[in-house]
Design an enzyme around this catalytic site. Structure first.
Site, mmCIF file in Angstrom:
data_model
loop_
_atom_site.group_PDB
_atom_site.id
_atom_site.type_symbol
_atom_site.label_atom_id
_atom_site.label_comp_id
_atom_site.label_asym_id
_atom_site.label_seq_id
_atom_site.Cartn_x
_atom_site.Cartn_y
_atom_site.Cartn_z
ATOM 1 N N ARG A 283 54.779 69.062 26.413
ATOM 2 C CA ARG A 283 55.136 68.410 25.044
ATOM 3 C C ARG A 283 54.365 67.749 24.247
ATOM 4 O O ARG A 283 53.653 66.778 24.740
ATOM 5 C CB ARG A 283 56.397 67.903 25.169
ATOM 6 C CG ARG A 283 57.523 68.674 26.031
ATOM 7 C CD ARG A 283 58.805 67.874 26.269
ATOM 8 N NE ARG A 283 60.029 68.647 26.946
ATOM 9 C CZ ARG A 283 61.076 68.573 27.105
ATOM 10 N NH1 ARG A 283 61.628 67.239 26.464
ATOM 11 N NH2 ARG A 283 61.706 69.365 27.661
ATOM 12 N N ARG A 298 57.087 58.755 29.170
ATOM 13 C CA ARG A 298 56.909 59.876 28.306
ATOM 14 C C ARG A 298 55.449 60.152 28.370
ATOM 15 O O ARG A 298 54.819 59.414 27.867
ATOM 16 C CB ARG A 298 57.535 59.150 26.938
ATOM 17 C CG ARG A 298 57.615 60.195 25.851
ATOM 18 C CD ARG A 298 57.972 59.482 24.448
ATOM 19 N NE ARG A 298 59.243 58.808 24.561
ATOM 20 C CZ ARG A 298 60.408 59.408 24.507
ATOM 21 N NH1 ARG A 298 60.658 60.638 24.258
ATOM 22 N NH2 ARG A 298 61.630 58.552 24.505
ATOM 23 N N GLU A 370 67.634 57.790 30.837
ATOM 24 C CA GLU A 370 67.659 59.226 30.759
ATOM 25 C C GLU A 370 66.675 59.872 31.469
ATOM 26 O O GLU A 370 65.665 59.797 31.811
ATOM 27 C CB GLU A 370 67.578 59.813 29.434
ATOM 28 C CG GLU A 370 67.766 61.354 29.365
ATOM 29 C CD GLU A 370 67.676 62.030 28.101
ATOM 30 O OE1 GLU A 370 67.420 63.071 28.139
ATOM 31 O OE2 GLU A 370 67.483 61.212 27.193
ATOM 32 N N SER A 373 69.464 66.090 30.755
ATOM 33 C CA SER A 373 70.429 66.493 29.554
ATOM 34 C C SER A 373 70.906 68.013 29.824
ATOM 35 O O SER A 373 70.192 68.737 30.089
ATOM 36 C CB SER A 373 69.649 66.212 28.455
ATOM 37 O OG SER A 373 70.513 66.456 27.220
ATOM 38 N N ARG A 410 59.278 61.622 35.919
ATOM 39 C CA ARG A 410 60.305 60.342 35.254
ATOM 40 C C ARG A 410 61.164 60.067 36.517
ATOM 41 O O ARG A 410 61.694 58.998 36.629
ATOM 42 C CB ARG A 410 60.775 61.235 34.232
ATOM 43 C CG ARG A 410 62.057 59.891 33.525
ATOM 44 C CD ARG A 410 62.535 60.363 32.214
ATOM 45 N NE ARG A 410 61.831 60.705 31.237
ATOM 46 C CZ ARG A 410 62.172 60.915 29.927
ATOM 47 N NH1 ARG A 410 63.421 60.868 29.833
ATOM 48 N NH2 ARG A 410 61.215 60.828 28.878
#
Length: 446
Positions: A283, A298, A370, A373, A410
């Site tokens: 990403r 991130r 988070e 999702s 993460r």
């Protein structure tokens, strides 16, 4: 398909290019406008009238072209008949009319292509309809907490920053990764690298035991798949393009897994398709904050275990609830407290109809963050990729859903913080020990 006015060719094009049913836009444009307002995307409101006008031009061109082709075929047959009967003047008159029609048809085909291309571009920007249960809010600050699972604990000793914990095990090297690839990359080593792989292997087997089929998909996809699975805004912010090739690195295995069904007519009796897929993910994180931080929250590259479901429309709500519950159950099996958040309207990407985040407890930050999702995209992806179901009562679009099982590194942040002991050791929950060679506790090297 029955909504189409003329010709199967037009039906095929209409069927495969839009995120929402264009028949619904024609019948109730105000509902489309209201949906856009609920997502706080008022700048997209003019797209509704623009789409309606382009659709009118597009269908008018096709209708007129169809009429001309029918008339041309009739005149052409008459020409042959006139020639056989020696009626040369009548044959010449028909030839003249056929020639005039050819010019008009050429012009209509240009209008059809131009209006059709513009219509496709506009319709791809109009968001999917929100589920009626989605809370209305401008951004993620207005997401709604649903339920907490497990007791969040703040120990009476200091919990270091996650990279400091990893470095105590000689388990991470960000400096070397920065020299090799830049910010947003990492080397994981030793016990931390083994823990990373163990979590993924455990998540794989966890989902297989729940009836999902394990899959390793392609890590690159073509542009037509990219356009089918995500919005333009997401693509610009996320995807890495392979120079000189019609290929993109995937940002999640959902992209290639849903792309697996592109253009397919699925047997209703074989549904649902339930997969758990592993892949590295890439990403750009364009516009994201925190990419420069010394950590792995991130980053540009990570690995993930994903869930994907392709099902009948009436089953998608049931599968949505099953998917996020799977993630909650997995984290609780590793002694990590979590909570679920209902994503508000302004926090949903354009293709999503409903989404729920799973957040893990951070003892260091004394808050949740988070880690996964879950999304129901209803038939938005299926429309863009032309994924249909061959049912007993006719053909219809599939529903697609996806959810994160785990996404280390993460997930490792939550794991290390919640299993860290005062002496710096990290306890390995019983469920994970078989994947760590029976190890019950990690001991720091420094």
């Amino acid at each position: 398909i029955a909504q189409c006015l003329v010709g199967s060719e037009m039906c095929i094009r209409d069927r495969s290019i839009y995120m929402i049913d264009i028949a619904r836009l024609r019948e109730d444009p105000e509902a489309v406008r209201e949906n856009i307002k609920k997502k706080f995307q008022d700048h997209k409101l003019p797209l509704v009238d623009e789409a309606l006008e382009l659709d009118k031009q597009y269908r008018a061109a096709i209708t007129r072209a169809s009429e001309l082709r029918s008339m041309r075929n009739k005149l052409s047959k008459e020409i042959g008949q006139f020639m056989r009967e020696g009626k040369k003047e009548e044959a010449a008159e028909n030839k003249k009319k056929v020639g005039e029609m050819a010019e008009e048809l050429k012009s209509l085909e240009e209008v059809e292509k131009e209006s059709g291309d513009k219509l496709r571009e506009v319709m791809m920007k109009i968001p999917n309809f929100l589920d009626p249960t989605v809370p209305i809010g401008k951004d993620d600050s207005e997401n709604v907490e649903i339920t907490k699972y497990g007791d969040p604990v703040v120990p009476d000793y200091e919990v270091p920053y996650h990279t400091d914990i990893m470095e105590s095990f000689d388990g991470i090297d960000l400096d070397a990764a920065g020299r090799v690839a830049g910010n947003g990359f990492y080397y994981l080593m030793g016990d931390i690298a083994r823990l990373h792989s163990a979590v993924l292997a455990y998540a794989r087997d966890f989902m297989i035991n729940r009836g999902f089929t394990y899959c390793v998909p392609p890590y690159m996809i073509r542009s037509n798949v990219v356009n089918g699975v995500m919005s333009f805004e997401e693509m610009d912010a996320m995807m890495y393009k392979i120079e000189g090739e019609d290929l993109y690195l995937i940002g999640t295995s959902e992209h290639s897994m849903i792309g697996k069904f592109i253009g397919e007519l699925l047997d209703e009796d074989k549904l649902p398709y339930t997969y758990t897929s592993y892949s590295p993910c890439f990403r750009k994180e364009k516009g994201a904050h925190g990419i420069e931080e010394r950590g792995v929250y991130r980053i540009h590259q990570f690995e993930k275990q994903e869930m994907i479901v392709v099902c009948k429309p009436e089953e998608s709500k049931m599968w949505f609830d099953k998917l996020w519950n799977n993630t909650v159950d997995l984290f609780r099996s590793l002694d990590i407290p979590v909570r679920t958040l209902e994503c508000c309207s302004g926090d949903l990407a354009d293709l999503k109809s409903k989404s729920l985040d799973v957040e893990a407890w951070s003892p260091r930050q004394k808050k949740y963050f988070e880690v996964g999702s879950c999304s129901n995209l209803t038939d938005a992806q299926a429309r863009r990729l032309n994924i249909r179901i061959n049912g007993k009562d006719g053909k219809y679009y599939a529903h697609t859903l996806n959810n994160t099982v785990v996404a280390p590194p993460r997930m490792l942040i939550a794991f290390l913080e919640n299993n860290l002991n005062e002496d710096g050791t990290v306890s390995i929950p019983e469920a994970l020990r078989p994947y760590m060679g029976g190890t019950e506790k990690l001991v720091p090297k420094k």
